[in-house]
Write a protein that holds these residues in place. Sequence first.
Motif, PDB file in Angstrom:
ATOM      1  N   GLY A  66       0.800  -1.215   0.000  1.00 29.07           N
ATOM      2  CA  GLY A  66       0.000   0.000   0.000  1.00 29.07           C
ATOM      3  C   GLY A  66       0.831   1.262   0.000  1.00 29.07           C
ATOM      4  N   THR A  67       2.127   1.145  -0.319  1.00 26.65           N
ATOM      5  CA  THR A  67       3.030   2.290  -0.230  1.00 26.65           C
ATOM      6  C   THR A  67       3.621   2.693  -1.574  1.00 26.65           C
ATOM      7  N   VAL A  68       4.001   1.721  -2.377  1.00 30.47           N
ATOM      8  CA  VAL A  68       4.631   1.980  -3.672  1.00 30.47           C
ATOM      9  C   VAL A  68       3.973   1.088  -4.716  1.00 30.47           C
ATOM     10  N   THR A  69       3.678   1.652  -5.873  1.00 35.22           N
ATOM     11  CA  THR A  69       3.116   0.856  -6.966  1.00 35.22           C
ATOM     12  C   THR A  69       4.126   0.760  -8.098  1.00 35.22           C
ATOM     13  N   ILE A  70       4.142  -0.395  -8.752  1.00 26.56           N
ATOM     14  CA  ILE A  70       5.094  -0.662  -9.829  1.00 26.56           C
ATOM     15  C   ILE A  70       4.330  -1.234 -11.013  1.00 26.56           C
ATOM     16  N   GLY A  71       4.641  -0.760 -12.200  1.00 22.68           N
ATOM     17  CA  GLY A  71       4.089  -1.318 -13.422  1.00 22.68           C
ATOM     18  C   GLY A  71       5.219  -1.780 -14.311  1.00 22.68           C
ATOM     19  N   SER A  72       5.021  -2.898 -15.013  1.00 17.32           N
ATOM     20  CA  SER A  72       6.106  -3.464 -15.802  1.00 17.32           C
ATOM     21  C   SER A  72       5.574  -4.148 -17.048  1.00 17.32           C
ATOM     22  N   GLN A  73       6.349  -4.047 -18.128  1.00 14.75           N
ATOM     23  CA  GLN A  73       6.001  -4.771 -19.345  1.00 14.75           C
ATOM     24  C   GLN A  73       6.454  -6.226 -19.280  1.00 14.75           C
ATOM     25  N   ILE A  74       7.348  -6.538 -18.336  1.00 15.87           N
ATOM     26  CA  ILE A  74       7.783  -7.921 -18.144  1.00 15.87           C
ATOM     27  C   ILE A  74       7.369  -8.359 -16.745  1.00 15.87           C
ATOM     28  N   MET A  75       7.047  -9.622 -16.602  1.00 14.78           N
ATOM     29  CA  MET A  75       6.649 -10.115 -15.290  1.00 14.78           C
ATOM     30  C   MET A  75       7.848 -10.104 -14.356  1.00 14.78           C
ATOM     31  N   ASP A 125       4.245   4.319  -9.472  1.00 16.01           N
ATOM     32  CA  ASP A 125       5.407   5.089  -9.020  1.00 16.01           C
ATOM     33  C   ASP A 125       6.671   4.721  -9.794  1.00 16.01           C
ATOM     34  N   ILE A 126       6.787   3.445 -10.166  1.00 15.35           N
ATOM     35  CA  ILE A 126       7.938   2.968 -10.935  1.00 15.35           C
ATOM     36  C   ILE A 126       7.414   2.204 -12.136  1.00 15.35           C
ATOM     37  N   ALA A 127       7.868   2.572 -13.319  1.00 16.14           N
ATOM     38  CA  ALA A 127       7.449   1.905 -14.547  1.00 16.14           C
ATOM     39  C   ALA A 127       8.657   1.244 -15.202  1.00 16.14           C
ATOM     40  N   VAL A 128       8.484  -0.003 -15.624  1.00 20.35           N
ATOM     41  CA  VAL A 128       9.558  -0.761 -16.274  1.00 20.35           C
ATOM     42  C   VAL A 128       9.111  -1.106 -17.688  1.00 20.35           C
ATOM     43  N   ARG A 129       9.868  -0.632 -18.680  1.00 22.45           N
ATOM     44  CA  ARG A 129       9.545  -0.911 -20.072  1.00 22.45           C
ATOM     45  C   ARG A 129      10.764  -1.476 -20.788  1.00 22.45           C
ATOM     46  N   VAL A 130      10.516  -2.041 -21.960  1.00 20.90           N
ATOM     47  CA  VAL A 130      11.584  -2.623 -22.772  1.00 20.90           C
ATOM     48  C   VAL A 130      11.850  -1.690 -23.946  1.00 20.90           C
ATOM     49  N   LEU A 162      28.568  -4.924 -25.151  1.00 23.34           N
ATOM     50  CA  LEU A 162      28.061  -5.425 -26.423  1.00 23.34           C
ATOM     51  C   LEU A 162      27.045  -4.509 -27.080  1.00 23.34           C
ATOM     52  N   GLY A 163      27.080  -3.229 -26.736  1.00 20.39           N
ATOM     53  CA  GLY A 163      26.166  -2.292 -27.359  1.00 20.39           C
ATOM     54  C   GLY A 163      24.718  -2.632 -27.079  1.00 20.39           C
ATOM     55  N   ARG A 164      23.894  -2.566 -28.121  1.00 15.39           N
ATOM     56  CA  ARG A 164      22.471  -2.827 -27.955  1.00 15.39           C
ATOM     57  C   ARG A 164      22.191  -4.229 -27.446  1.00 15.39           C
ATOM     58  N   PHE A 165      23.100  -5.174 -27.692  1.00 15.41           N
ATOM     59  CA  PHE A 165      22.878  -6.560 -27.288  1.00 15.41           C
ATOM     60  C   PHE A 165      23.434  -6.848 -25.892  1.00 15.41           C
ATOM     61  N   GLY A 166      23.917  -5.830 -25.209  1.00 14.86           N
ATOM     62  CA  GLY A 166      24.427  -6.008 -23.857  1.00 14.86           C
ATOM     63  C   GLY A 166      23.358  -5.750 -22.814  1.00 14.86           C
ATOM     64  N   ALA A 167      23.784  -5.771 -21.561  1.00 12.91           N
ATOM     65  CA  ALA A 167      22.872  -5.545 -20.437  1.00 12.91           C
ATOM     66  C   ALA A 167      22.781  -4.051 -20.166  1.00 12.91           C
ATOM     67  N   ASN A 168      22.024  -3.351 -20.977  1.00 10.84           N
ATOM     68  CA  ASN A 168      21.897  -1.901 -20.861  1.00 10.84           C
ATOM     69  C   ASN A 168      20.556  -1.528 -20.239  1.00 10.84           C
ATOM     70  N   PHE A 169      20.547  -0.412 -19.510  1.00 10.21           N
ATOM     71  CA  PHE A 169      19.276   0.102 -19.003  1.00 10.21           C
ATOM     72  C   PHE A 169      19.394   1.599 -18.785  1.00 10.21           C
ATOM     73  N   LEU A 174      18.188  -7.805 -23.905  1.00 12.54           N
ATOM     74  CA  LEU A 174      18.824  -8.904 -23.167  1.00 12.54           C
ATOM     75  C   LEU A 174      18.311  -8.967 -21.740  1.00 12.54           C
ATOM     76  N   LEU A 175      18.296  -7.830 -21.056  1.00  6.47           N
ATOM     77  CA  LEU A 175      17.819  -7.813 -19.676  1.00  6.47           C
ATOM     78  C   LEU A 175      16.343  -8.193 -19.596  1.00  6.47           C
ATOM     79  N   ALA A 176      15.571  -7.820 -20.600  1.00  8.71           N
ATOM     80  CA  ALA A 176      14.146  -8.113 -20.572  1.00  8.71           C
ATOM     81  C   ALA A 176      13.887  -9.611 -20.526  1.00  8.71           C
TER      82      ALA A 176
END
Length: 794
Positions: free
Chosen positions: A419-428, A446-451, A480-487, A502-504
């Motif tokens: 009941g304190t913080v809400t999170i939305g994500s495109q990945i489970m 409050d926090i949104a996660v997208r790919v 590895l550029g776009r194919f690396g673990a970038n965020f 990759l991270l997704a």
Amino acid sequence: MTQLTIIVPTRNEVDNVTTLFSRVNAAFADIQAEILVVDDSDDSTPFLVAEQAQISALPVRLLHRPRDERHGGLGSAVVAGARHARGEWVVVMDADLQHPPEVVAHLAQVAARHSADIVVGTRYAGNGSTGDGLDGARRTAGSSTATRLARALFPRRLATITDPMSGLFAFRRTAVQLDRLDPIGFKLLLEILVRHPGSTVAEVSYEMAARHAGDSKASVKEAMTYLRHLTRLRRHRLAGQLTQAPKTKRERVQQLGRMVAFGLVGLSGVAVNTAALWAAYSAAGLNHLLGAAIATQASTLWNFALIELLVYRGKGNGTWTSRAVRFWAMNNLLLLLRLPVLQVLVLTGIGVLVSNGITLVVLFLLRFLLSDRVIYGTRTGEPARDPVHLLVDHGPHAEPVVSGKRRSSYLKYRYDIAGTVTIGSQIMLPELEFFRAQWVADDSVDIAVRVGDVGNRRPRRRAAMTEFADPATLRYEEHLGRFGANFRVQLGDQINIVVGPLLARSPHVVYTNIVEALLRFVLISRGRMLLHSACVTLGGVGVMLSALTDTGKTATILRLLRDHGGRFLSDDMTVVDAQGNAVCFPKPLTISSHTLRAVNATDLTSKEWRRLQWQSRLHSKGGRSLALTLAKFNVPIMGINAITQMLVPPPKYTVDRLVPCKLGSTTTVEELFIIERGAPAIADLTFEDTVERMITNTDDAYGFPPFRYLAPAITVGGLGYAELRAKERQILQGFLANIRTRSVASDTFGWADEIPKLIRPAAVPVPVPAAVREQDTFPNWRAATRLAPSGGTA
């Protein structure tokens, strides 16, 4: 107490002093600082400084050096000033205003906020530039050449520094040993970086300004002084590399193995060299000395290819091209030593081919030591530069467009954390599935996660964390550029996270390494703390366990529930408040190898049990230790972690699949046990000791990259990192105020046997009205968190 000392070395800067003091005072109006002028002038500069000191808002001190004390130039002036500095941090800037005081103040704020030892103002990264500061192509080319030369000579120590020639920098006074410094000329920063290889470094981009008045001190004489300084540093470094022998038996054995392999490659190289010499001398009829020179080039190419591929396997000091250049230079310098000896041997009547072979064999040990300790740098025990380039870019953030693919912005998975913080994500996010709350509006989380695509497509030589100011954005890129673990994380009223493809595909890494770090600070801003601990209720008593990572906390919780019943609230993290209440945070449990003994899961299939055997080994303490070790080197550690977890998913199970138990929603904690390995002992802990140990245990849970680069740049609810940490401590102190705390040590994983004996009986429970009891159901957080029972119902 002064927190910052601004050192301004001056030499005949009478036309700059008034403007300098005016702008420095304005820029540092909100920063606790002092100005220390180290003057080598022969004009009226010191008198004008004294006048300005009378009207300066900041404290001013003047250190005027007589002519006979000016040896070493500007570098020695700064060292002299640092010895008199009163601040925790020392900031160095020029008096000619090429380092704008506003930028200097920003650099000082970065220094205070980040955990780096040295902060460098860079003209060669991000939005930095030489601007109007280098007047003319000659000075620009000269500066660029000097920078490239320094980085080529010290590839490891300057690996993450783009501007080692910078005159604008700050350092933590306790992190730099002034007695080790003996600079000559302008380039003190280079001296500090080379002589302090273990110091952590951050860079701040800036645009160099034109001189306010006066002439540049750069000259041919200063260029020669720089070359002499560089040569002296390289000579000192070379001597240190050659004389530093392996310290342990294991290191000596490893070095012996490399020497044998190097020798075998060398023998094949002698054959190549001899064949090439025969072709040049006997077949082509060239002079034997010229033939030896040509043969050296052939054997150098042969030896380097085999040594690079077979002996060191691509691991070394700098890039493979820089190693190739240094290997070639070494062999040709040694050739200059061999040729006179070769000539003497030939004159004594020994054949040319035999004489050549003798000179090659005689210099074998020297070639090996130079290769092993200088070119490849396999020597252990030396502090290493942090592998991640940390840049604070105060210019605008423009994310490069790398894909024309249109992506949906809809957040498919939404969660409500206590009941304190809400999170939305495109990945489970499996760790948060207990908190699934699809009724939370997509646009109000409050926090949104997208790919999406983050950073450039091209590969990088090393990982980089870049902090942008407009808008407040953090970007992490790996090799590895776009194919690396970038965020990318954009801070604001809503925190927007964009993870690369990759991270997704590895949601455990996304949650553990990115989302949870941000969740921790959002909770703090709202009066709660995400505490690294486990929490259960036993006999109606709220019991909390805490420990350093991989101690045995999970196994202990499972055994307590298995053998004594009770309710489960959390295993890894618990949401707590300053009133002593704990709210459940039932992430799936990660089963390591030593936790298997506590599992009593009749529901697991035979296939799951077999898979659990090897999954638990990979994701146990040994696997974590290996990952933390790799994080010290220039490897894409986050990408490796993501791929590993894609191939071998971590063994995560909800608690009720592992042992029979029920879940609780909230409890008032009465007993806290800090478990540790060691000789059996039980001891009461003081309040202060408990606070420090709980902070330490919580920080230990965030030891994996990139948290330590990400956290200092986080701002939530108008609070910066230092303010958030201070508030976190206040929440923890309130939480612990009425809790009995003890440490329990065991050398047999026997905490679950001792803890039940130490818990005092529960007090008579206070009747709870039926209307309230009906509301105490998941996931009605607003009702559940109003309660303070010993354990809610599941």
